[in-house]
Design a protein around this motif. Structure first.
Motif, PDB file in Angstrom:
ATOM      1  N   UNK A  15      51.250  24.631  29.191  1.00 29.66           N
ATOM      2  CA  UNK A  15      50.184  24.423  30.173  1.00 29.66           C
ATOM      3  C   UNK A  15      48.901  25.143  29.763  1.00 29.66           C
ATOM      4  N   UNK A  16      48.764  25.454  28.499  1.00 28.70           N
ATOM      5  CA  UNK A  16      47.581  26.030  27.832  1.00 28.70           C
ATOM      6  C   UNK A  16      47.296  27.492  28.169  1.00 28.70           C
ATOM      7  N   UNK A  17      48.269  28.202  28.723  1.00 30.48           N
ATOM      8  CA  UNK A  17      48.055  29.641  28.908  1.00 30.48           C
ATOM      9  C   UNK A  17      48.037  30.301  27.526  1.00 30.48           C
ATOM     10  N   UNK A  18      47.340  31.434  27.442  1.00 33.00           N
ATOM     11  CA  UNK A  18      47.219  32.112  26.157  1.00 33.00           C
ATOM     12  C   UNK A  18      47.605  33.572  26.301  1.00 33.00           C
ATOM     13  N   UNK A  19      47.501  34.310  25.211  1.00 36.32           N
ATOM     14  CA  UNK A  19      47.868  35.724  25.249  1.00 36.32           C
ATOM     15  C   UNK A  19      46.892  36.549  26.097  1.00 36.32           C
ATOM     16  N   UNK A  20      45.698  36.028  26.340  1.00 39.73           N
ATOM     17  CA  UNK A  20      44.693  36.754  27.115  1.00 39.73           C
ATOM     18  C   UNK A  20      44.753  36.451  28.606  1.00 39.73           C
ATOM     19  N   UNK A  21      45.005  35.198  28.944  1.00 40.60           N
ATOM     20  CA  UNK A  21      45.016  34.744  30.336  1.00 40.60           C
ATOM     21  C   UNK A  21      46.273  33.911  30.547  1.00 40.60           C
ATOM     22  N   UNK A  22      47.222  34.453  31.305  1.00 43.08           N
ATOM     23  CA  UNK A  22      48.498  33.753  31.455  1.00 43.08           C
ATOM     24  C   UNK A  22      49.089  33.849  32.850  1.00 43.08           C
ATOM     25  N   UNK A  23      48.221  33.876  33.860  1.00 38.05           N
ATOM     26  CA  UNK A  23      48.722  33.833  35.234  1.00 38.05           C
ATOM     27  C   UNK A  23      49.104  32.390  35.560  1.00 38.05           C
ATOM     28  N   UNK A  24      49.783  32.171  36.672  1.00 36.82           N
ATOM     29  CA  UNK A  24      50.123  30.792  37.052  1.00 36.82           C
ATOM     30  C   UNK A  24      48.907  29.873  37.192  1.00 36.82           C
ATOM     31  N   UNK A  25      47.721  30.421  37.447  1.00 34.69           N
ATOM     32  CA  UNK A  25      46.515  29.605  37.625  1.00 34.69           C
ATOM     33  C   UNK A  25      45.727  29.387  36.337  1.00 34.69           C
ATOM     34  N   UNK A  26      46.118  30.002  35.249  1.00 35.89           N
ATOM     35  CA  UNK A  26      45.390  29.865  33.984  1.00 35.89           C
ATOM     36  C   UNK A  26      45.874  28.642  33.215  1.00 35.89           C
ATOM     37  N   UNK A  27      45.490  27.477  33.720  1.00 42.42           N
ATOM     38  CA  UNK A  27      45.976  26.205  33.172  1.00 42.42           C
ATOM     39  C   UNK A  27      44.836  25.299  32.708  1.00 42.42           C
ATOM     40  N   UNK A  28      43.761  25.905  32.225  1.00 43.90           N
ATOM     41  CA  UNK A  28      42.609  25.136  31.752  1.00 43.90           C
ATOM     42  C   UNK A  28      42.324  25.519  30.304  1.00 43.90           C
ATOM     43  N   UNK A  29      42.052  24.534  29.489  1.00 44.54           N
ATOM     44  CA  UNK A  29      41.535  24.773  28.141  1.00 44.54           C
ATOM     45  C   UNK A  29      40.147  24.161  28.082  1.00 44.54           C
ATOM     46  N   UNK A  30      39.291  24.766  27.289  1.00 45.59           N
ATOM     47  CA  UNK A  30      37.907  24.313  27.209  1.00 45.59           C
ATOM     48  C   UNK A  30      37.558  23.870  25.808  1.00 45.59           C
ATOM     49  N   UNK A  31      36.859  22.740  25.737  1.00 48.81           N
ATOM     50  CA  UNK A  31      36.360  22.244  24.452  1.00 48.81           C
ATOM     51  C   UNK A  31      35.047  22.964  24.170  1.00 48.81           C
ATOM     52  N   UNK A  32      34.933  23.516  22.984  1.00 43.76           N
ATOM     53  CA  UNK A  32      33.730  24.259  22.629  1.00 43.76           C
ATOM     54  C   UNK A  32      32.693  23.340  22.003  1.00 43.76           C
ATOM     55  N   UNK A  33      31.455  23.506  22.424  1.00 46.94           N
ATOM     56  CA  UNK A  33      30.353  22.663  21.949  1.00 46.94           C
ATOM     57  C   UNK A  33      30.129  22.828  20.449  1.00 46.94           C
ATOM     58  N   UNK A  34      30.416  23.988  19.916  1.00 47.72           N
ATOM     59  CA  UNK A  34      30.152  24.266  18.506  1.00 47.72           C
ATOM     60  C   UNK A  34      31.068  23.491  17.564  1.00 47.72           C
ATOM     61  N   UNK A  35      32.307  23.238  17.977  1.00 47.70           N
ATOM     62  CA  UNK A  35      33.272  22.638  17.057  1.00 47.70           C
ATOM     63  C   UNK A  35      34.016  21.436  17.628  1.00 47.70           C
ATOM     64  N   UNK A  36      33.863  21.186  18.932  1.00 44.92           N
ATOM     65  CA  UNK A  36      34.554  20.051  19.540  1.00 44.92           C
ATOM     66  C   UNK A  36      36.050  20.248  19.666  1.00 44.92           C
TER      67      UNK A  36
END
Length: 107
Positions: A15-36
């Motif tokens: 569900x896209x949680x990572x080592x930095x943000x991994x609470x039950x609500x951290x389910x968003x990944x973001x596309x970066x403008x610099x690299x797509x």
């Protein structure tokens, strides 16, 4: 289903949680403008992308740049900034993410 976009960086679950943000609500990944490319967070991008991040300009609010990690739905930047949950599956998004919006999007 054609498959979800890939999410780079130290992702810890489906569900896209990572080592930095991994609470039950951290389910968003973001596309970066610099690299797509999608990353779970700004720290993942900083640690693994090999280039500086760039914000999406205000003129690109209709760009699909947010991924719901629960259902795989992609949201436009405008949709994401106007909601607190996925319009497709109703998964709640972390309200604390708004504190970092300026790292991803011109505000």
């Amino acid at each position: 289903m054609t498959g979800r976009p890939r999410v780079l960086g130290p992702v810890v679950d489906d569900e896209t949680r990572c080592i930095h943000y991994r609470t039950p609500l951290d389910v968003v990944a973001l596309k970066f403008a610099c690299c797509g490319e999608y990353y779970p967070c700004h720290l993942c991008h900083a640690e693994t992308a090999g280039h500086p991040a760039r914000q999406w300009p205000l003129s690109d609010r209709d760009e699909y740049a947010v991924l719901c990690g629960v259902c795989g739905n992609e949201l436009t930047i405008a949709e994401y900034l106007e909601t607190d949950s996925c319009p497709s599956c109703a998964a709640a998004f972390n309200p604390g993410c708004s504190l970092h919006a300026h790292l991803y999007f011109e505000v």
